[in-house]
Design a protein around this motif. Structure first.
Motif, PDB file in Angstrom:
ATOM      1  N   ALA A 182     -18.000  -3.854  20.903  1.00 25.22           N
ATOM      2  CA  ALA A 182     -16.982  -3.494  19.911  1.00 25.22           C
ATOM      3  C   ALA A 182     -17.547  -2.519  18.885  1.00 25.22           C
ATOM      4  O   ALA A 182     -16.949  -1.466  18.609  1.00 25.22           O
ATOM      5  N   GLU A 195     -27.657  -3.357  13.653  1.00 18.12           N
ATOM      6  CA  GLU A 195     -27.687  -4.422  14.659  1.00 18.12           C
ATOM      7  C   GLU A 195     -28.755  -5.444  14.271  1.00 18.12           C
ATOM      8  O   GLU A 195     -29.910  -5.083  14.014  1.00 18.12           O
ATOM      9  N   ARG A 209     -23.479  -9.446  23.633  1.00 16.13           N
ATOM     10  CA  ARG A 209     -23.414 -10.380  24.761  1.00 16.13           C
ATOM     11  C   ARG A 209     -23.482  -9.658  26.112  1.00 16.13           C
ATOM     12  O   ARG A 209     -23.766 -10.273  27.130  1.00 16.13           O
ATOM     13  N   HIS A 237     -21.499 -10.034  34.597  1.00 13.29           N
ATOM     14  CA  HIS A 237     -20.259  -9.475  34.060  1.00 13.29           C
ATOM     15  C   HIS A 237     -19.437  -8.835  35.175  1.00 13.29           C
ATOM     16  O   HIS A 237     -19.983  -8.151  36.027  1.00 13.29           O
ATOM     17  N   ILE A 238     -18.132  -9.090  35.120  1.00 15.27           N
ATOM     18  CA  ILE A 238     -17.213  -8.442  36.054  1.00 15.27           C
ATOM     19  C   ILE A 238     -16.144  -7.763  35.205  1.00 15.27           C
ATOM     20  O   ILE A 238     -15.566  -8.397  34.316  1.00 15.27           O
ATOM     21  N   TYR A 260      -9.098  -2.704  32.809  1.00 20.14           N
ATOM     22  CA  TYR A 260      -9.814  -2.373  31.554  1.00 20.14           C
ATOM     23  C   TYR A 260      -9.777  -0.856  31.344  1.00 20.14           C
ATOM     24  O   TYR A 260     -10.803  -0.179  31.338  1.00 20.14           O
ATOM     25  N   ALA A 278     -13.576 -15.142  33.686  1.00 18.01           N
ATOM     26  CA  ALA A 278     -14.018 -13.771  33.951  1.00 18.01           C
ATOM     27  C   ALA A 278     -13.483 -12.813  32.892  1.00 18.01           C
ATOM     28  O   ALA A 278     -14.193 -11.941  32.412  1.00 18.01           O
TER      29      ALA A 278
END
Ligand SMILES: Cc1cc2nc3c(=O)[nH]c(=O)nc-3n(C[C@H](O)[C@H](O)[C@H](O)COP(=O)(O)OP(=O)(O)OC[C@H]3O[C@@H](n4cnc5c(N)ncnc54)[C@H](O)[C@@H]3O)c2cc1C
Length: 266
Positions: A16, A35, A43, A63-64, A69, A181
């Motif tokens: 983000a 950061e 993550r 991750h998928i 998206y 997911a």
């Protein structure tokens, strides 16, 4: 607002924060990303782990991405990431196995049909479901489509699914993996409203053209950091942005017409 004189602090270098910083430097703002950890990505990052004295790079969880998206994919394209090189695109497929590796559930979307028929026919072909479970799943899909994938207010997804007569097998084999997911949140607390948005983007033919591709899975071919955080950081820095690692923001106060941030260094 004088854009070039406005210094924007982005707190957090996860997906983000980095996306926000990319958009801001593109518009010409002076940007600094703070950061807390020593690494970007939040993550969705690759970490160095020790395994039997061997150091290995591993993603912080598999991750998928989904074909739906579209903002993420557009962003990656903008910063020069070639989707075909970094992701393996496969039609939606969910296979669940028992402890003895026996397949107990298998759903495959059908490539030659448009959405949502590609998934509906996949459901009908799914041998693991009883006729009544199949009817309940199709009724549920038709109901949410009729209601334009919206609900009044919000509630936990699990409660919503039970109210719509989804059996525990359907929940466990179909809805829960999709929820994990897409939202990475257990269905007992996941937002139904957000989940319905995901279903709308992934399975609704009215959402946008080429929609059967929306339910595709995109599997990373490379370490996650090489796909997301590193190219974004490169784009931000190339466009004049600054990234400060290991700088947790400890306080944020209004000062004049701006804000004052404090890190451990002041
Ligand atoms: C195991 C796992 C599997 C997942 N699988 C998927 C998946 O398959 N598909 C999918 O779409 N999503 C998946 N997700 C979810 C996805 O990783 C997250 O939605 C996404 O990375 C969140 O990004 P974010 O920037 O909102 O938050 P985060 O990644 O949490 O980033 C927040 C950042 O802010 C930093 N920060 C916090 N406080 C401060 C402070 N005070 N000062 C400075 N920095 C601060 C943190 O260190 C962190 O780097 C998964 C997540 C996990 C953990």
């Amino acid at each position: 607002m004088n854009i070039s004189n406005t210094h924007v602090a982005v707190i957090g270098g996860g997906c983000a924060g980095l996306s926000a910083a990319v958009a801001l430097v593109e518009k010409g703002f002076k940007v600094t990303v703070f950061e807390a950890s020593s690494q970007l990505g939040g993550r969705a990052r690759t970490v160095l782990v020790e395994n039997n004295s061997l150091m290995q790079l591993l993603d912080n969880g598999q991750h998928i991405l989904l074909g739906a998206y579209r903002e993420t994919l557009a962003l990656l394209h903008k910063i020069g990431v070639d989707e075909e090189k970094v992701f393996l695109r496969v039609p939606l497929q969910i296979t669940m196995q028992s402890n003895s590796a026996k397949t107990v559930f298998s759903l495959k979307s059908v490539q030659y049909l448009p959405a949502p028929l590609n998934v509906l026919v996949g459901l009908i072909a799914c041998k693991s479901l009883s006729i009544s479970e199949l009817i309940a799943a199709i009724k549920f899909m038709l109901h949410i489509k009729k209601n334009r994938f919206q609900i009044t207010g919000d509630k936990a997804l699990e409660q919503f699914l039970i109210e719509h007569k989804q059996s525990s097998k359907l929940i466990q084999m179909l809805w829960e993996p999709l929820c994990l997911a897409a939202l990475n949140t257990p269905i007992a607390i996941a937002s139904t409203r957000i989940f319905l948005n995901v279903l709308k983007d992934s399975f609704s033919s009215s959402s946008f053209i080429g929609s059967k591709k929306n339910s595709d899975f995109l599997l990373p071919r490379l370490d996650l950091s090489k796909i997301i955080a590193n190219p974004m950081a490169h784009f931000i820095q190339k466009n004049g942005g600054d990234i400060k690692l290991s700088r947790r923001i400890r306080s944020l106060e209004i000062e004049g017409d701006g804000f004052s941030l404090t890190t451990r260094d002041g």
